[in-house]
Design a protein around this motif. Structure first.
Motif, mmCIF file in Angstrom:
data_model
loop_
_atom_site.group_PDB
_atom_site.id
_atom_site.type_symbol
_atom_site.label_atom_id
_atom_site.label_comp_id
_atom_site.label_asym_id
_atom_site.label_seq_id
_atom_site.Cartn_x
_atom_site.Cartn_y
_atom_site.Cartn_z
ATOM 1 N N MET A 1 0.846 -1.167 0.000
ATOM 2 C CA MET A 1 0.000 0.000 0.000
ATOM 3 C C MET A 1 0.896 1.236 0.000
ATOM 4 O O MET A 1 1.836 1.340 0.773
ATOM 5 C CB MET A 1 -0.884 -0.026 1.246
ATOM 6 N N ALA A 2 0.599 2.160 -0.894
ATOM 7 C CA ALA A 2 1.346 3.409 -0.976
ATOM 8 C C ALA A 2 0.508 4.534 -0.388
ATOM 9 O O ALA A 2 -0.656 4.686 -0.736
ATOM 10 C CB ALA A 2 1.700 3.726 -2.419
ATOM 11 N N ILE A 3 1.107 5.296 0.523
ATOM 12 C CA ILE A 3 0.462 6.490 1.070
ATOM 13 C C ILE A 3 1.070 7.687 0.356
ATOM 14 O O ILE A 3 2.278 7.914 0.414
ATOM 15 C CB ILE A 3 0.677 6.620 2.595
ATOM 16 N N LEU A 4 0.233 8.440 -0.347
ATOM 17 C CA LEU A 4 0.684 9.602 -1.098
ATOM 18 C C LEU A 4 0.359 10.866 -0.323
ATOM 19 O O LEU A 4 -0.720 10.979 0.251
ATOM 20 C CB LEU A 4 -0.008 9.641 -2.469
ATOM 21 N N HIS A 5 1.284 11.787 -0.303
ATOM 22 C CA HIS A 5 1.078 13.058 0.374
ATOM 23 C C HIS A 5 0.460 14.062 -0.593
ATOM 24 O O HIS A 5 0.779 14.073 -1.777
ATOM 25 C CB HIS A 5 2.415 13.624 0.877
ATOM 26 N N ARG A 6 -0.415 14.910 -0.064
ATOM 27 C CA ARG A 6 -0.864 16.059 -0.851
ATOM 28 C C ARG A 6 0.269 17.062 -0.762
ATOM 29 O O ARG A 6 0.506 17.647 0.295
ATOM 30 C CB ARG A 6 -2.145 16.638 -0.280
ATOM 31 N N ALA A 7 0.970 17.220 -1.867
ATOM 32 C CA ALA A 7 2.189 18.022 -1.821
ATOM 33 C C ALA A 7 2.377 18.785 -3.119
ATOM 34 O O ALA A 7 1.841 18.418 -4.154
ATOM 35 C CB ALA A 7 3.393 17.112 -1.581
ATOM 36 N N THR A 8 3.182 19.812 -3.037
ATOM 37 C CA THR A 8 3.621 20.548 -4.205
ATOM 38 C C THR A 8 5.000 20.037 -4.574
ATOM 39 O O THR A 8 5.870 19.913 -3.699
ATOM 40 C CB THR A 8 3.680 22.058 -3.894
ATOM 41 N N LEU A 9 5.202 19.720 -5.855
ATOM 42 C CA LEU A 9 6.493 19.256 -6.355
ATOM 43 C C LEU A 9 7.067 20.298 -7.295
ATOM 44 O O LEU A 9 6.385 20.768 -8.204
ATOM 45 C CB LEU A 9 6.331 17.931 -7.103
ATOM 46 N N THR A 10 8.348 20.626 -7.082
ATOM 47 C CA THR A 10 9.026 21.592 -7.929
ATOM 48 C C THR A 10 10.386 21.030 -8.331
ATOM 49 O O THR A 10 11.211 20.831 -7.445
ATOM 50 C CB THR A 10 9.214 22.935 -7.197
ATOM 51 N N PRO A 11 10.626 20.738 -9.613
ATOM 52 C CA PRO A 11 9.658 20.734 -10.695
ATOM 53 C C PRO A 11 8.673 19.582 -10.518
ATOM 54 O O PRO A 11 8.901 18.679 -9.718
ATOM 55 C CB PRO A 11 10.525 20.538 -11.947
ATOM 56 N N THR A 12 7.612 19.582 -11.301
ATOM 57 C CA THR A 12 6.666 18.471 -11.260
ATOM 58 C C THR A 12 7.303 17.247 -11.904
ATOM 59 O O THR A 12 8.318 17.352 -12.614
ATOM 60 C CB THR A 12 5.365 18.810 -12.018
ATOM 61 N N LYS A 13 6.705 16.092 -11.689
ATOM 62 C CA LYS A 13 7.204 14.867 -12.326
ATOM 63 C C LYS A 13 7.180 15.009 -13.840
ATOM 64 O O LYS A 13 8.131 14.622 -14.526
ATOM 65 C CB LYS A 13 6.372 13.666 -11.882
ATOM 66 N N THR A 14 6.090 15.569 -14.367
ATOM 67 C CA THR A 14 5.973 15.746 -15.818
ATOM 68 C C THR A 14 7.063 16.674 -16.342
ATOM 69 O O THR A 14 7.694 16.382 -17.366
ATOM 70 C CB THR A 14 4.571 16.285 -16.182
ATOM 71 N N GLU A 15 7.324 17.771 -15.643
ATOM 72 C CA GLU A 15 8.383 18.697 -16.070
ATOM 73 C C GLU A 15 9.752 18.027 -16.031
ATOM 74 O O GLU A 15 10.568 18.190 -16.947
ATOM 75 C CB GLU A 15 8.388 19.941 -15.182
ATOM 76 N N TYR A 40 1.864 3.555 -12.288
ATOM 77 C CA TYR A 40 1.642 2.523 -11.281
ATOM 78 C C TYR A 40 2.787 2.571 -10.293
ATOM 79 O O TYR A 40 3.851 3.105 -10.580
ATOM 80 C CB TYR A 40 1.511 1.130 -11.924
ATOM 81 N N ARG A 41 2.537 2.020 -9.094
ATOM 82 C CA ARG A 41 3.533 2.044 -8.020
ATOM 83 C C ARG A 41 3.787 0.642 -7.470
ATOM 84 O O ARG A 41 2.889 -0.194 -7.454
ATOM 85 C CB ARG A 41 3.049 2.923 -6.859
ATOM 86 N N PHE A 42 5.008 0.474 -6.991
ATOM 87 C CA PHE A 42 5.391 -0.687 -6.193
ATOM 88 C C PHE A 42 5.807 -0.157 -4.827
ATOM 89 O O PHE A 42 6.117 1.025 -4.681
ATOM 90 C CB PHE A 42 6.568 -1.446 -6.814
ATOM 91 N N ASP A 43 5.860 -1.032 -3.832
ATOM 92 C CA ASP A 43 6.304 -0.658 -2.492
ATOM 93 C C ASP A 43 7.733 -1.103 -2.248
ATOM 94 O O ASP A 43 8.114 -2.220 -2.612
ATOM 95 C CB ASP A 43 5.427 -1.326 -1.426
ATOM 96 N N ASP A 44 8.499 -0.243 -1.618
ATOM 97 C CA ASP A 44 9.798 -0.616 -1.072
ATOM 98 C C ASP A 44 9.509 -1.277 0.266
ATOM 99 O O ASP A 44 8.914 -0.644 1.146
ATOM 100 C CB ASP A 44 10.650 0.636 -0.880
ATOM 101 N N PRO A 45 9.890 -2.549 0.461
ATOM 102 C CA PRO A 45 9.609 -3.211 1.743
ATOM 103 C C PRO A 45 10.150 -2.440 2.945
ATOM 104 O O PRO A 45 9.566 -2.493 4.022
ATOM 105 C CB PRO A 45 10.296 -4.576 1.606
ATOM 106 N N ALA A 46 11.237 -1.684 2.768
ATOM 107 C CA ALA A 46 11.809 -0.909 3.869
ATOM 108 C C ALA A 46 11.123 0.446 4.032
ATOM 109 O O ALA A 46 11.392 1.161 4.996
ATOM 110 C CB ALA A 46 13.311 -0.705 3.641
ATOM 111 N N GLY A 47 10.274 0.828 3.089
ATOM 112 C CA GLY A 47 9.537 2.077 3.199
ATOM 113 C C GLY A 47 10.360 3.334 2.967
ATOM 114 O O GLY A 47 9.922 4.427 3.303
ATOM 115 N N GLU A 48 11.537 3.220 2.374
ATOM 116 C CA GLU A 48 12.419 4.368 2.196
ATOM 117 C C GLU A 48 12.394 4.956 0.790
ATOM 118 O O GLU A 48 12.623 6.141 0.614
ATOM 119 C CB GLU A 48 13.868 3.973 2.536
ATOM 120 N N VAL A 49 12.150 4.119 -0.214
ATOM 121 C CA VAL A 49 12.277 4.532 -1.609
ATOM 122 C C VAL A 49 10.903 4.523 -2.270
ATOM 123 O O VAL A 49 10.187 3.519 -2.197
ATOM 124 C CB VAL A 49 13.243 3.590 -2.376
#
Length: 186
Positions: A1-15, A40-49
């Motif tokens: 399970m991936a928990i995503l933050h509501r965040a601003t990214l600079t630059p964006t992933k698309t940029e 799509y996402r995968f989980d890092d078992p250690a939760g770091e990456v």
């Protein structure tokens, strides 16, 4: 399970991808506006990456761009560095072309060999985690882990490239309902 933050990214992933993709030899100099098609996402078992793969269109061609996001630079991986971004919750993130990241390679091998899929995603909100619908579906073929597996990422899915083996990760996304190979193992 991936928990995503509501965040601003600079630059964006698309940029970030739009600046990096045309510099890659396998992209063949494709240019123009970059259009995200799915991810799509995968989980890092250690939760770091963070492990997230994107399917995008650039110059009328479709590209598969797996990325990893790290809180610190990955030692010895300078040639795989896509760039850095500022994440309003997590701080500076070092973004890597995922085939150069051992965490991605290990998780891709696991997903393929266990006939796994992408993880469920949840957005962290003040009301608690809210499920986010996936923009694409992937699944591994299943099969025995090869001795010293080598990951082969299909950079231009659906362009006629044959899978390197029967051990594959295939996916569908809006506009592509036929399963298309995204990666394989040797």
């Amino acid at each position: 399970m991936a928990i995503l933050h509501r965040a601003t990214l600079t630059p964006t992933k698309t940029e970030l991808m739009a600046a990096w993709l045309p510099t890659q030899e396998w992209c063949g100099g494709a240019g123009g506006a970059l259009t995200p098609l799915g991810a799509y996402r995968f989980d890092d078992p250690a939760g770091e990456v963070g492990i997230e793969s994107h399917v995008v269109e650039l110059g009328g061609r479709t590209f598969h761009v797996p990325l990893t996001y790290r809180g610190q630079p990955l030692d010895g991986a300078e040639r795989w560095l896509v760039g850095t971004m500022e994440h309003s919750v997590l701080g500076t993130r070092w973004v890597y072309d995922a085939p150069g990241d051992p965490v991605y390679r290990a998780e891709l091998v696991r997903v393929i060999c266990e006939a796994g899929t992408q993880v469920e995603m949840f957005v962290d909100t003040p009301e608690g985690p809210q499920r986010r619908e996936p923009t694409m579906q992937v699944r591994g073929s299943g099969g025995a882990v090869p001795d010293e597996p080598q990951v082969v990422v299909v950079r231009e899915p659906g362009a006629g490239e044959r899978p390197a083996s029967a051990l594959t990760l295939a996916g569908t996304w809006p506009g592509r309902s036929t399963e298309t190979v995204l990666a394989s193992l040797l």
